[in-house]
Design an enzyme around this catalytic site. Structure first.
Site, short mmCIF file in Angstrom:
data_model
loop_
_atom_site.label_atom_id
_atom_site.label_comp_id
_atom_site.label_asym_id
_atom_site.label_seq_id
_atom_site.Cartn_x
_atom_site.Cartn_y
_atom_site.Cartn_z
N ASP A 1 -0.68 5.85 7.31
CA ASP A 1 0.16 6.50 8.32
C ASP A 1 1.32 5.58 8.71
OD1 ASP A 1 -1.83 8.68 8.61
OD2 ASP A 1 -3.06 7.07 9.43
N HIS B 1 -6.90 8.38 12.93
CA HIS B 1 -6.29 8.81 11.66
C HIS B 1 -6.55 10.32 11.53
CE1 HIS B 1 -5.16 9.33 7.55
NE2 HIS B 1 -6.36 9.79 7.27
#
Ligand code: NAX
Length: 326
Positions: free
Chosen positions: A159, A187
């Site tokens: 990410d 996440h």
């Protein structure tokens, strides 16, 4: 030359495993002076494919690869492990509720945590990639009471890298010129990529991008990137996920550079994140340990989004507690 380091990879026959193992064996995980011994864990149905991957690894004749062993038993796979990359997980399938998903993964990460507790080397470092990564890491950690809690981490580096790339493309700046970006929280789609402390070519990022772009494009693009990759490729992110796992462990072992990075690590209560949950923070690696960057001002825009993602993590923790998985 140093002693070989034992790296255990679960889900070794999967697509991330295939992208990851060659890079570990080539020295990109631990550096050019550290030989590695791979210990691959698969479910019995995955062992034959893992053997095929091992044949290819041998055929690369990597000078740093000092051996490969394949297991379908977690105790054996984690025996003497210095690094554990927990990639294999139970994916969400159609009609599966959150509780079912957490329970199925509890059945994997609980026993693997115990196997780490009972068999791994005393310096074991664990990165959980398999989803739901943060909560799987929490489950594994709670089954390993003899291992320092901080050794269990989950991956938000993909990410982080996605956010870096989006910001670089938007501002026409090389990625290398961007510092101090943060992914906060889980996440998952609630994660919060924060640019309020980032600099781009030495200038505050907020001078180059506005809140409308952050809210309307940047944050949703980063958070939904996984789905966009599946839509385009017909398969989920693999090489970029493997790359992020390499980055995470490499920085953990060797230290971060001038910029901080992002990793999901057990909270010490910093920034109002409840102690114990495994949440993504701005982190630096110092002397082989992750440290949360302290003292950052959190504005209202960020606070709201961090709190939402952390609330999701607290919900997952409560759910696995109710299911008796931790
Ligand atoms: P694949 O389905 O290609 O491979 C998974 C492998 O794990 C299979 O070979 C399977 O046999 C094995 N496996 C299942 N249970 C196991 C167990 N108990 N012990 C050992 N091996 C086991 O999935 P892949 O695309 O490689 O993705 C792996 C995981 O990474 C998934 O959970 C996925 O959701 C997660 N991801 C996490 C990311 C992150 O940023 N944290 C990004 C990429 C990826 O989506």
């Amino acid at each position: 030359m140093n002693q070989p380091v034992n790296v255990t990879v679960t889900g070794a026959a999967g697509q991330i495993g295939y992208a990851l193992l060659f890079r570990i064996a080539s020295g990109q995980l631990l550096g050019p002076d550290t030989p590695v011994r791979l210990r691959l864990l698969e479910i019995p149905q995955g062992v034959k494919a893992a053997e095929g991957t091992a044949m290819e690894l041998h055929d690369c004749a990597f000078p740093l690869l000092s051996g490969i062993d394949i297991f379908d038993d977690a105790n054996a796979a984690f025996d003497g492990a210095n690094v554990g990359l927990l990639v294999g997980a139970r994916p969400r399938t159609a009609g599966m509720e959150r509780g079912d998903l957490l329970e199925a993964n509890g059945g994997i990460f609980g026993p693997q945590g115990k196997a780490i507790n009972d068999n791994a080397a005393s310096d074991i470092r664990v990165l959980v990639v398999g989803n739901p990564a943060n909560t799987n890491a929490l489950i594994a950690q709670r089954h390993a009471p003899d291992v320092p809690a901080e050794r269990f981490t989950a991956m938000t580096r993909l990410d982080h890298n996605r956010a870096l790339s989006q910001l670089a493309q938007k501002t026409g700046t090389p990625v290398s010129q961007i510092e101090n970006l943060t992914i906060w929280g889980n996440h998952s789609a609630t994660q919060y990529p924060d640019v309020f402390h980032a600099t781009i070519g030495g200038r505050p990022a907020t001078e180059l991008v506005d809140e409308a772009w952050l809210d309307g494009e940047f944050i949703p693009t980063v958070a939904k990137r996984g789905a966009a990759i599946i839509d385009a490729r017909g398969a989920s992110s693999a090489a970029s996920a493997a790359n992020a796992a390499i980055d995470h462990v490499h920085d953990w072992v060797n230290g971060t550079g001038s910029s901080w990075t992002s990793a999901a690590i057990p909270s010490d209560g910093s920034y109002g994140v409840p102690e114990g949950i495994i949440s993504s923070f701005p982190v630096r690696s110092v002397d082989g340990r992750w440290e949360i960057v302290q003292g950052l001002e959190v504005n209202d825009f960020s606070r709201q989004r961090i709190d939402a993602s952390v609330a999701e993590l607290v919900g997952e923790r409560d759910a696995v507690q109710e299911l008796g998985l931790i």
